[in-house]
Design a protein around this motif. Sequence first.
Motif, PDB file in Angstrom:
ATOM      1  N   UNK A 130       0.842  -1.139   0.006  1.00 46.77           N
ATOM      2  CA  UNK A 130      -0.018  -0.108  -0.071  1.00 46.77           C
ATOM      3  C   UNK A 130       0.824   1.369   0.093  1.00 46.77           C
ATOM      4  N   UNK A 131       0.479   2.343   0.562  1.00 45.87           N
ATOM      5  CA  UNK A 131       0.935   3.547   0.473  1.00 45.87           C
ATOM      6  C   UNK A 131       1.868   3.650   1.537  1.00 45.87           C
ATOM      7  N   UNK A 132       2.216   2.804   2.435  1.00 44.85           N
ATOM      8  CA  UNK A 132       2.997   2.606   3.510  1.00 44.85           C
ATOM      9  C   UNK A 132       2.333   2.348   4.679  1.00 44.85           C
ATOM     10  N   UNK A 133       2.729   1.619   5.762  1.00 49.36           N
ATOM     11  CA  UNK A 133       4.253   1.160   5.774  1.00 49.36           C
ATOM     12  C   UNK A 133       4.582   0.008   4.492  1.00 49.36           C
ATOM     13  N   UNK A 134       5.671  -0.042   4.330  1.00 47.55           N
ATOM     14  CA  UNK A 134       6.002  -1.282   3.359  1.00 47.55           C
ATOM     15  C   UNK A 134       6.926  -2.327   4.297  1.00 47.55           C
ATOM     16  N   UNK A 135       7.094  -3.536   3.610  1.00 48.48           N
ATOM     17  CA  UNK A 135       7.574  -4.548   4.634  1.00 48.48           C
ATOM     18  C   UNK A 135       9.182  -4.272   5.030  1.00 48.48           C
ATOM     19  N   UNK A 156       9.966   4.140   1.229  1.00 53.79           N
ATOM     20  CA  UNK A 156      11.118   3.501   0.359  1.00 53.79           C
ATOM     21  C   UNK A 156      12.283   3.005   1.348  1.00 53.79           C
ATOM     22  N   UNK A 157      12.224   3.371   2.560  1.00 50.66           N
ATOM     23  CA  UNK A 157      13.587   2.884   3.448  1.00 50.66           C
ATOM     24  C   UNK A 157      13.219   1.488   4.266  1.00 50.66           C
ATOM     25  N   UNK A 158      11.821   1.213   4.122  1.00 52.87           N
ATOM     26  CA  UNK A 158      11.247  -0.104   4.585  1.00 52.87           C
ATOM     27  C   UNK A 158      11.841  -0.155   6.154  1.00 52.87           C
TER      28      UNK A 158
END
Length: 399
Positions: free
Chosen positions: A23-28, A207-209
């Motif tokens: 989704x739009x954040x958080x990322x894995x 993008x820093x995950x």
Amino acid sequence: MSDATFEPPQIAPLEPPSRLLMGPGPSDVHPRVLKAMSTPLIGHLDPAFVAMMTEVQDLLRYTFRTGNRWTIPVSGTGSAAMEAAFANLVEPGDRVAVPSNGYFGDRMAAMVERAGGNVVRVEAPWGEPLSPDAVESVLAEHAPAILAFVHAETSTGALQPDVEQLTRIAREHGALVIADTVTSLGGVELRVDEWGIDVAYSGGQKCLSCPPGASPLTLNDRAMEKVGARSAPVRSWYLDLSLLQNYWGDERSYHHTAPITNIYALREALRLVAEEGLENRWARHRRIAGGLKAGVVAMGLQMLPEDAWWLPSLNAVRVPDGIDAKLVTSTLLSRHGIEISGGFGPLAGRIFRIGCMGHSCSSRNVLALLPALAEALREQGFEVDVKEGLAAAVEAMDE
Ligand SMILES: *Cc1c(COP(=O)(O)O)cnc(C)c1O
């Protein structure tokens, strides 16, 4: 109240469901970052931690492509770094130009007003970037002290191209530039110094995950001069850079307790960026998200942005007519454990927002998402050719 009210609540052990975060954040979060977070705390003034602070600052400079001395993680989520930028740069009475082309421009406006500034808007529709002409005319008419823009608008999936043009216009009109790089840092080409950005802020969980909690901020000397020349103190004590500089500057003396675990996490996440190489990382996001884009287009869907402002880290895909977007996203979550999101504001019900950020940005994830999305659409009567979609995605990602 009876004592029965104070019985200890019976809460099950923590066991979050297994999810794929697209989704739009958080990322894995990368396993190495999770591991870093489970290492023991040390004191925030321990010499070993102080050394880590310097390392994190060096890694942040690399990731922002800046030589700015003033490059720190702000304690809090991306909005805290955002508020640090506006609260310190904006003095009461300052005019500040902010964009109208997405949700985060509105948040900028709210922060400017709370800092006592006056908002002027650079108009562009949701889903489109600002045009240099529109910026030029607003700056010529209102002569604001600051121009703010969103490099990667997470609410619309639009990238702001022509950044160097915007900063050149700002400089010609004597305005400082604040850039929201929350959804671009570490995923999409961003060159803070080369592009002439005076202040940039970001977040961890895009993008820093990284988990949210320590958020990158960088300011050049020009910006710090404005902060240093303030006649009234910053209204926020916690985010006042003139106080924070005692902790993040040379002295390293106590201001507040750093979120130590979040700093560990950010350090490890930024080490991953450095290992991969920033340019390689930008290329990976374009290649993998390019596969996602090729896949959805081959399945008969349409992207919202034009290619000139397509944002690899956040892909806005138009919802086909007659499709209930909420039902699609809830089906993906409940049946496949895949999180994507819908639109909101003027784009509510009109787009899917599919993140391709950091550790989540992998060919494996794209190839898991496409068939799941196809199935959810087919159930609502929208026929798609999954094979075509997968073939197009594989081809684009293999290049
Ligand atoms: C997520 C986001 C923010 C806010 O960050 P939080 O971590 O949610 O506080 C600000 N700007 C943009 C463009 C974002 O995507």
